[in-house]
Design a protein around this motif. Structure first.
Motif, PDB file in Angstrom:
ATOM      1  N   PRO A   1       2.714 -17.921   3.317  1.00 28.05           N
ATOM      2  CA  PRO A   1       2.498 -18.745   2.128  1.00 28.05           C
ATOM      3  C   PRO A   1       1.051 -18.781   1.646  1.00 28.05           C
ATOM      4  N   ASP A   2       0.098 -18.504   2.538  1.00 27.71           N
ATOM      5  CA  ASP A   2      -1.313 -18.677   2.194  1.00 27.71           C
ATOM      6  C   ASP A   2      -2.157 -17.405   2.172  1.00 27.71           C
ATOM      7  N   PHE A   3      -1.651 -16.316   2.763  1.00 22.46           N
ATOM      8  CA  PHE A   3      -2.475 -15.116   2.917  1.00 22.46           C
ATOM      9  C   PHE A   3      -1.685 -13.857   2.586  1.00 22.46           C
ATOM     10  N   GLU A   4      -2.421 -12.768   2.280  1.00 21.39           N
ATOM     11  CA  GLU A   4      -1.776 -11.460   2.185  1.00 21.39           C
ATOM     12  C   GLU A   4      -1.255 -11.129   3.576  1.00 21.39           C
ATOM     13  N   SER A   5      -0.023 -10.639   3.662  1.00 20.43           N
ATOM     14  CA  SER A   5       0.556 -10.460   4.992  1.00 20.43           C
ATOM     15  C   SER A   5       0.733  -9.005   5.399  1.00 20.43           C
ATOM     16  N   TRP A   6       0.995  -8.120   4.461  1.00 21.78           N
ATOM     17  CA  TRP A   6       1.143  -6.704   4.798  1.00 21.78           C
ATOM     18  C   TRP A   6       0.879  -5.858   3.562  1.00 21.78           C
ATOM     19  N   GLY A   7       0.620  -4.579   3.802  1.00 19.38           N
ATOM     20  CA  GLY A   7       0.389  -3.649   2.704  1.00 19.38           C
ATOM     21  C   GLY A   7       0.728  -2.237   3.125  1.00 19.38           C
ATOM     22  N   VAL A   8       1.048  -1.420   2.149  1.00 20.33           N
ATOM     23  CA  VAL A   8       1.375  -0.013   2.372  1.00 20.33           C
ATOM     24  C   VAL A   8       0.581   0.793   1.349  1.00 20.33           C
ATOM     25  N   VAL A   9      -0.105   1.840   1.817  1.00 20.34           N
ATOM     26  CA  VAL A   9      -0.893   2.695   0.931  1.00 20.34           C
ATOM     27  C   VAL A   9      -0.432   4.130   1.130  1.00 20.34           C
ATOM     28  N   GLY A  10      -0.112   4.808   0.013  1.00 22.05           N
ATOM     29  CA  GLY A  10       0.392   6.173   0.072  1.00 22.05           C
ATOM     30  C   GLY A  10      -0.671   7.220  -0.154  1.00 22.05           C
ATOM     31  N   PRO A  11      -0.302   8.475   0.041  1.00 21.86           N
ATOM     32  CA  PRO A  11      -1.263   9.566  -0.050  1.00 21.86           C
ATOM     33  C   PRO A  11      -1.764   9.850  -1.471  1.00 21.86           C
ATOM     34  N   TYR A  12      -1.087   9.312  -2.474  1.00 24.53           N
ATOM     35  CA  TYR A  12      -1.492   9.568  -3.858  1.00 24.53           C
ATOM     36  C   TYR A  12      -1.967   8.298  -4.549  1.00 24.53           C
ATOM     37  N   GLY A  13      -2.448   7.351  -3.751  1.00 19.90           N
ATOM     38  CA  GLY A  13      -3.015   6.131  -4.305  1.00 19.90           C
ATOM     39  C   GLY A  13      -2.005   5.027  -4.570  1.00 19.90           C
ATOM     40  N   GLN A  14      -0.720   5.309  -4.370  1.00 22.88           N
ATOM     41  CA  GLN A  14       0.254   4.245  -4.563  1.00 22.88           C
ATOM     42  C   GLN A  14       0.026   3.163  -3.504  1.00 22.88           C
ATOM     43  N   ARG A  15       0.277   1.921  -3.910  1.00 22.08           N
ATOM     44  CA  ARG A  15      -0.059   0.811  -3.023  1.00 22.08           C
ATOM     45  C   ARG A  15       0.882  -0.355  -3.293  1.00 22.08           C
TER      46      ARG A  15
END
Length: 126
Positions: free
Chosen positions: A94-108
């Protein structure tokens, strides 16, 4: 649901620094800062703290070299399955960014506080 081109890749590395960062053979990076729900065969409690250095060691031992057989982003949940019936889930916070995914072509894709997903598309090639 958002589709990602990670399935079939292997886990090349779990980075030594926090937050937990998982790198795949096809150049994706998965970052998890929240609690990680994992198969009970890996962690007795079924939950690992994404901000605990011990989590890095556990994940390194458990998933490095394994094939990613399923990736699913549904709502604000990231679900990963690996060969050998190992699965991990990261939920929103509820309060923080929890996860992320970054791809090889800048997708995020970033799971923002409260669970909203921020999505950046692939960068156009020049």
């Amino acid at each position: 649901m958002i589709d990602l081109d990670i399935e079939g890749a292997t886990v090349e590395k779990v980075d030594n620094v926090l937050p937990v960062s998982i790198f795949t053979s096809n150049d994706w990076m998965i970052k998890i800062e929240s609690d990680i729900h994992i198969s009970p065969s890996i962690a007795e409690s079924g939950v690992l703290d994404g901000e605990d250095p011990d989590t890095i060691s556990i994940l390194k031992e458990s998933i490095t070299g394994l094939e990613v057989v399923k990736v699913e982003i549904a709502s604000s949940r990231l679900h990963l399955e690996f060969e050998g019936s190992i699965a991990i889930d990261a939920q929103s916070d509820p309060d923080f960014e929890s996860w992320g995914v970054v791809g090889p072509y800048g997708q995020r894709i970033e799971c923002m506080p409260g669970g909203e997903l921020a999505v950046w598309p692939e960068r156009p090639s020049e």
